[in-house]
Design a protein around this motif. Structure first.
Motif, PDB file in Angstrom:
ATOM      1  N   ALA A  40      -3.176   6.848  -3.402  1.00  0.00           N
ATOM      2  CA  ALA A  40      -3.611   8.031  -4.145  1.00  0.00           C
ATOM      3  C   ALA A  40      -2.726   8.289  -5.359  1.00  0.00           C
ATOM      4  CB  ALA A  40      -3.605   9.257  -3.231  1.00  0.00           C
ATOM      5  N   GLY A  41      -1.458   7.858  -5.271  1.00  0.00           N
ATOM      6  CA  GLY A  41      -0.541   8.029  -6.380  1.00  0.00           C
ATOM      7  C   GLY A  41      -0.579   6.892  -7.382  1.00  0.00           C
ATOM      8  N   GLY A  42      -1.419   5.893  -7.143  1.00  0.00           N
ATOM      9  CA  GLY A  42      -1.576   4.811  -8.105  1.00  0.00           C
ATOM     10  C   GLY A  42      -0.782   3.553  -7.812  1.00  0.00           C
ATOM     11  N   LEU A  43      -0.285   3.412  -6.580  1.00  0.00           N
ATOM     12  CA  LEU A  43       0.468   2.212  -6.201  1.00  0.00           C
ATOM     13  C   LEU A  43      -0.274   1.496  -5.073  1.00  0.00           C
ATOM     14  CD1 LEU A  43       4.134   3.578  -6.224  1.00  0.00           C
ATOM     15  CD2 LEU A  43       2.854   2.525  -8.104  1.00  0.00           C
ATOM     16  N   PRO A  44      -1.115   0.524  -5.394  1.00  0.00           N
ATOM     17  CA  PRO A  44      -1.928  -0.130  -4.370  1.00  0.00           C
ATOM     18  C   PRO A  44      -1.269  -1.318  -3.676  1.00  0.00           C
ATOM     19  CG  PRO A  44      -2.596  -0.907  -6.516  1.00  0.00           C
ATOM     20  CD  PRO A  44      -1.517   0.126  -6.753  1.00  0.00           C
ATOM     21  N   VAL A  45      -0.239  -1.909  -4.301  1.00  0.00           N
ATOM     22  CA  VAL A  45       0.402  -3.100  -3.735  1.00  0.00           C
ATOM     23  C   VAL A  45       1.652  -2.660  -2.978  1.00  0.00           C
ATOM     24  CG1 VAL A  45       1.371  -5.376  -4.215  1.00  0.00           C
ATOM     25  CG2 VAL A  45      -0.464  -4.470  -5.667  1.00  0.00           C
ATOM     26  N   LEU A  46       1.669  -2.885  -1.671  1.00  0.00           N
ATOM     27  CA  LEU A  46       2.731  -2.380  -0.810  1.00  0.00           C
ATOM     28  C   LEU A  46       3.407  -3.521  -0.055  1.00  0.00           C
ATOM     29  CD1 LEU A  46       0.722   0.577   0.806  1.00  0.00           C
ATOM     30  CD2 LEU A  46       1.903   0.544  -1.405  1.00  0.00           C
ATOM     31  N   GLU A  47       4.701  -3.371   0.178  1.00  0.00           N
ATOM     32  CA  GLU A  47       5.467  -4.348   0.962  1.00  0.00           C
ATOM     33  C   GLU A  47       6.081  -3.658   2.172  1.00  0.00           C
ATOM     34  OE1 GLU A  47       9.745  -6.678   0.816  1.00  0.00           O
ATOM     35  OE2 GLU A  47       8.782  -6.159  -1.091  1.00  0.00           O
ATOM     36  N   VAL A  48       5.734  -4.118   3.354  1.00  0.00           N
ATOM     37  CA  VAL A  48       6.346  -3.631   4.595  1.00  0.00           C
ATOM     38  C   VAL A  48       7.351  -4.675   5.053  1.00  0.00           C
ATOM     39  CG1 VAL A  48       5.975  -3.045   7.021  1.00  0.00           C
ATOM     40  CG2 VAL A  48       4.342  -2.276   5.295  1.00  0.00           C
ATOM     41  N   THR A  49       8.592  -4.276   5.183  1.00  0.00           N
ATOM     42  CA  THR A  49       9.626  -5.226   5.584  1.00  0.00           C
ATOM     43  C   THR A  49       9.605  -5.449   7.091  1.00  0.00           C
ATOM     44  OG1 THR A  49      11.326  -3.532   5.886  1.00  0.00           O
ATOM     45  CG2 THR A  49      11.075  -4.447   3.685  1.00  0.00           C
ATOM     46  N   LEU A  50       9.821  -6.693   7.487  1.00  0.00           N
ATOM     47  CA  LEU A  50       9.838  -7.025   8.913  1.00  0.00           C
ATOM     48  C   LEU A  50      11.222  -6.765   9.498  1.00  0.00           C
ATOM     49  CD1 LEU A  50       7.737 -10.322   9.131  1.00  0.00           C
ATOM     50  CD2 LEU A  50       6.971  -7.931   9.089  1.00  0.00           C
ATOM     51  N   ARG A  51      11.659  -5.526   9.396  1.00  0.00           N
ATOM     52  CA  ARG A  51      12.984  -5.163   9.885  1.00  0.00           C
ATOM     53  C   ARG A  51      12.925  -4.235  11.093  1.00  0.00           C
ATOM     54  NH1 ARG A  51      15.765  -3.453   4.101  1.00  0.00           N
ATOM     55  NH2 ARG A  51      14.999  -5.236   2.893  1.00  0.00           N
ATOM     56  N   THR A  52      11.731  -3.862  11.501  1.00  0.00           N
ATOM     57  CA  THR A  52      11.592  -2.949  12.632  1.00  0.00           C
ATOM     58  C   THR A  52      10.546  -3.498  13.602  1.00  0.00           C
ATOM     59  OG1 THR A  52       9.769  -1.620  11.724  1.00  0.00           O
ATOM     60  CG2 THR A  52      12.025  -1.012  11.051  1.00  0.00           C
ATOM     61  N   ASP A  53      10.570  -2.980  14.825  1.00  0.00           N
ATOM     62  CA  ASP A  53       9.590  -3.397  15.824  1.00  0.00           C
ATOM     63  C   ASP A  53       8.185  -2.927  15.463  1.00  0.00           C
ATOM     64  OD1 ASP A  53      11.593  -4.572  17.318  1.00  0.00           O
ATOM     65  OD2 ASP A  53      11.900  -2.809  18.600  1.00  0.00           O
ATOM     66  N   ALA A  54       8.092  -1.904  14.614  1.00  0.00           N
ATOM     67  CA  ALA A  54       6.789  -1.345  14.250  1.00  0.00           C
ATOM     68  C   ALA A  54       6.163  -2.034  13.043  1.00  0.00           C
ATOM     69  CB  ALA A  54       6.931   0.148  13.964  1.00  0.00           C
ATOM     70  N   ALA A  55       6.883  -2.941  12.415  1.00  0.00           N
ATOM     71  CA  ALA A  55       6.445  -3.484  11.126  1.00  0.00           C
ATOM     72  C   ALA A  55       5.088  -4.182  11.194  1.00  0.00           C
ATOM     73  CB  ALA A  55       7.503  -4.436  10.589  1.00  0.00           C
ATOM     74  N   LEU A  56       4.894  -5.055  12.157  1.00  0.00           N
ATOM     75  CA  LEU A  56       3.645  -5.812  12.199  1.00  0.00           C
ATOM     76  C   LEU A  56       2.449  -4.904  12.482  1.00  0.00           C
ATOM     77  CD1 LEU A  56       4.834  -9.015  14.097  1.00  0.00           C
ATOM     78  CD2 LEU A  56       4.244  -8.808  11.667  1.00  0.00           C
ATOM     79  N   GLU A  57       2.615  -3.940  13.368  1.00  0.00           N
ATOM     80  CA  GLU A  57       1.521  -3.002  13.625  1.00  0.00           C
ATOM     81  C   GLU A  57       1.265  -2.139  12.384  1.00  0.00           C
ATOM     82  OE1 GLU A  57      -1.641  -1.105  15.163  1.00  0.00           O
ATOM     83  OE2 GLU A  57      -0.660  -2.924  15.911  1.00  0.00           O
TER      84      GLU A  57
END
Length: 217
Positions: A40-57
């Motif tokens: 909604a703020g204009g940032l469509p490309v996101l990176e989730v780091t695989l540093r937590t147990d919740a990252a893949l979900e």
């Protein structure tokens, strides 16, 4: 997927917005509303780091949000590449690069943004066909001055600098001829995410997206 093809895809993604939010998600239930707030703020490309147990979900949840192009960061091993793709990541980001990681990304057809911190590392990646790279850790590796210096001898490489970048220095990086976009975590700080302050995160995203407006970038 060849490294050249991967770099073409990454360049297109990097040009979608001036900032790629780098997200460390502890609670996967926050993933969907967070993604919606950032888009909604204009940032469509996101990176989730695989540093937590919740990252893949979290990646799975964000992959289903309309308008989101979700990637997985901190890819270090071939297993990380496989897991990221299985969760729905459309691209990968690594802090550095090893032959095994690069080969796994190619075999899995996952567009990879590999990390480099020196001219030698950048040249080694260029030899393999990667012309779009992550400059990391940006501030610790010399910041704007270092990246500006690389532009002369390595004019064909474009970078997404990440590490120590925030609202106070993002525009300096974006003004460089060899910078496509920057990565940063300031757009979704932990306190706001945990509080569910989605409107505030949208406002931060909008301010970051404005860094790419004509006359600014």
């Amino acid at each position: 997927m060849t490294p050249h093809a991967a770099s073409e895809i990454l360049e297109t993604l990097c040009r979608r917005a001036p900032v790629i939010p780098v997200l460390v998600i502890e609670d996967a239930t926050q993933a969907r509303p967070l993604a919606e707030a950032l888009v909604a703020g204009g940032l469509p490309v996101l990176e989730v780091t695989l540093r937590t147990d919740a990252a893949l979900e979290a990646i799975r949840q964000m992959a289903s949000v309309e308008g989101v192009i979700i990637g997985a960061g901190t890819l270090i091993t071939p297993g990380d590449v496989e897991a990221a793709q299985g969760a729905g990541a459309r691209f990968g980001v690594s802090p550095g690069a090893t032959p095994m990681l690069l080969d796994a990304a190619r075999a899995g057809a996952l567009p990879l943004l590999p990390g480099a911190a020196t001219a030698t590392e950048a040249m080694a990646l260029m030899e393999r066909g990667f012309t779009v790279q992550k400059f990391f850790p940006a501030e610790a590796a010399g910041g704007v001055a270092a990246l500006r210096a690389l532009a002369g001898p390595l004019p064909h490489i474009r970078f997404c600098p990440t590490g120590g970048i925030g609202p106070g220095n993002a525009a300096e990086y974006l003004a460089l001829p060899n910078t496509l976009c920057v990565g940063g975590s300031w757009i979704a700080p932990k306190a706001l995410t945990e509080a569910g302050a989605w409107a505030e995160i949208t406002a931060l995203a909008r301010a970051a997206a404005a860094l790419g407006a004509p006359g600014i970038r």
